[in-house]
Design a protein around this motif. Structure first.
Motif: not given
Length: 436
Positions: A307-311, A331-345, A360-365
């Motif tokens: 997650a990130d928080y920015r200003m 603004g704030v961001s949150a997220g991720g990734q998942y790889t089941p098996d990077i070595t799978s053949i 989500y961002d409260k912009t400068y406008i």
């Protein structure tokens, strides 16, 4: 040995060709955008992250190595110290936008090349460099307002186009086992052009137009740091900070107020009089301080969440000494990734990176008494291509579904679907093979 040298020259020529193509297109093409909110400030500010991070809500500050290949994260240059293979990343973006105001609706589609970035490890294995070119802001809009001037109906036409790009050169260094720092030197350049016209409903009447163009160019600086907390052999927490300095850019302002005519068919007959002009006034534009704080927690080559928080201090932005009437953003961001098996053949889809995020961002406008906010959900895939001991190839697809603005007080709501695709190459360039 001759074959090795020939292969190296081919790779260098490939980079040179891609850079020449991208630079030429960037120099000639107009920024493609359709957003009435891009008339404010410097336009709509674009996150400086590649598709693989956009898919996770554009988290970046605490991202070091999201999976088992080298990834360029220019938003936090401290991460360059983790580059262990020559890395090339190039991509494009497209956007479907629907604008709504009351009962009115309008749709548009735009597409363009989005980025090119390269990174190289340095011999000691604890530092790396990166350089590239990306969009920074985009301006693109056209809308009308109707009213009355004396007894005549009037139509006010507002248009804008252009945007700013950012070319960067950065360095990242690991200090000790867990601490990393880095910085970018950036050149920001481009044109922002805005015009407004007033037309009356009289045949062959005189109409007035004001055109204001700012040609901007200058050096800025960004920086970052990361600290890693091991949680075992394969797990870690990474804490990050990144920011940009309050840099001063050069701006050349050209202003023209003129009169033009239209014939009975509505065709414009050209300028008939110049009312006022400012031919190339040299001035300054000062960018604000920005700050971002973030973290990731991950198991290497398996999963990651962050997650990130920015200003940003946009309230002080002024062009030609005129405050632009903006507000500070966050603004704030949150997220991720998942790889089941990077070595799978046996299963290709187990080697795929699955990504999901939110921003989500409260912009400068702020306009008509309303803060203009933006939010989106993001998702994407990292598709591995043919690879070997020395090379990794990956296609990164990302989709953003979001909205900007509100229908309150007769404002405009933008609903958009953005698509991003990036091709990532990791290879062992500039490494000599030993002959036994």
């Amino acid at each position: 040995m001759k074959s090795l040298h020939l292969n190296m020259y081919k790779k260098i020529n490939y980079i040179a060709a891609v850079l020449a193509l991208f630079t030429g297109i960037t120099a000639q093409a107009q920024v493609t955008s359709q957003s009435p909110y891009s008339q404010f400030g410097l336009g709509n500010v674009k996150p400086l992250v590649l598709p693989q991070l956009k898919a996770m809500g554009s988290i970046s500050t605490g991202v070091y190595k999201p999976s088992g290949y080298s990834n360029i994260n220019m938003q936090n240059p401290a991460s360059y110290s983790g580059i262990n293979l020559t890395t090339v990343d190039i991509g494009m973006s497209g956007s479907f936008t629907t604008l709504k105001q009351g009962s009115l609706s309008e749709q548009s589609f735009n597409a363009s090349l989005s980025h090119i970035a390269l990174a190289f490890p340095i011999k000691n294995g604890k530092s790396g460099i990166s350089f590239g070119l990306m969009p920074y802001t985009q301006v693109g809009y056209e809308y009308t307002k109707t009213g009355k001037v004396d007894t005549s109906n009037s139509t006010s036409i507002y248009t804008g186009e252009g945007g700013l790009s950012k070319a960067y050169l950065g360095f990242g260094q690991q200090i000790g086992d867990h601490f990393r720092i880095g910085g970018n030197v950036e050149y920001i350049f481009g044109n922002l052009q805005k015009s407004s016209s007033i037309e009356l409903d009289r045949i062959a009447s005189k109409y007035s137009r004001e055109t204001d163009k700012n040609s901007i160019g200058g050096v800025s600086f960004s920086y970052g740091a990361q600290y890693e907390i091991p949680l075992g052999a394969k797990k870690r927490i990474t804490l990050g900070y990144s920011g940009s300095a309050s840099s001063s850019l050069n701006s050349t302002r050209t202003y023209l107020a003129s009169q033009y005519i239209k014939d009975a068919s509505g065709a414009e007959g050209g300028v008939i009089d110049t009312l006022s002009s400012i031919p190339g006034k040299e001035t300054k534009l000062k960018l604000p301080l920005t700050h971002s704080f973030g973290f990731t927690i991950q198991r290497d080559n398996k999963w990651m969440f962050g997650a990130d928080y920015r200003m940003g201090g946009w309230k002080k932005l002024a062009i030609d000494g005129v405050n632009q009437g903006l507000q500070d953003s966050w603004g704030v961001s949150a997220g991720g990734q998942y790889t089941p098996d990077i070595t799978s053949i046996g299963s290709y889809f187990k080697r795929v990176d699955y990504r999901l995020g939110f921003m989500y961002d409260k912009t400068y406008i702020q306009t008509a008494g309303q803060d203009i906010k933006q939010q989106a959900i993001t998702f994407g895939l990292g598709l591995p291509l043919a690879s070997n001991r020395y090379s990794v190839y990956k296609l990164n697809f990302t989709t953003e579904i979001g909205q900007r603005g509100t229908l309150t007080n007769s404002l405009v709501k933008e609903n958009y679907i953005n698509f991003h695709i990036g091709f990532t190459l990791n290879d062992t360039w500039f490494i000599k093979n030993k002959l036994y």
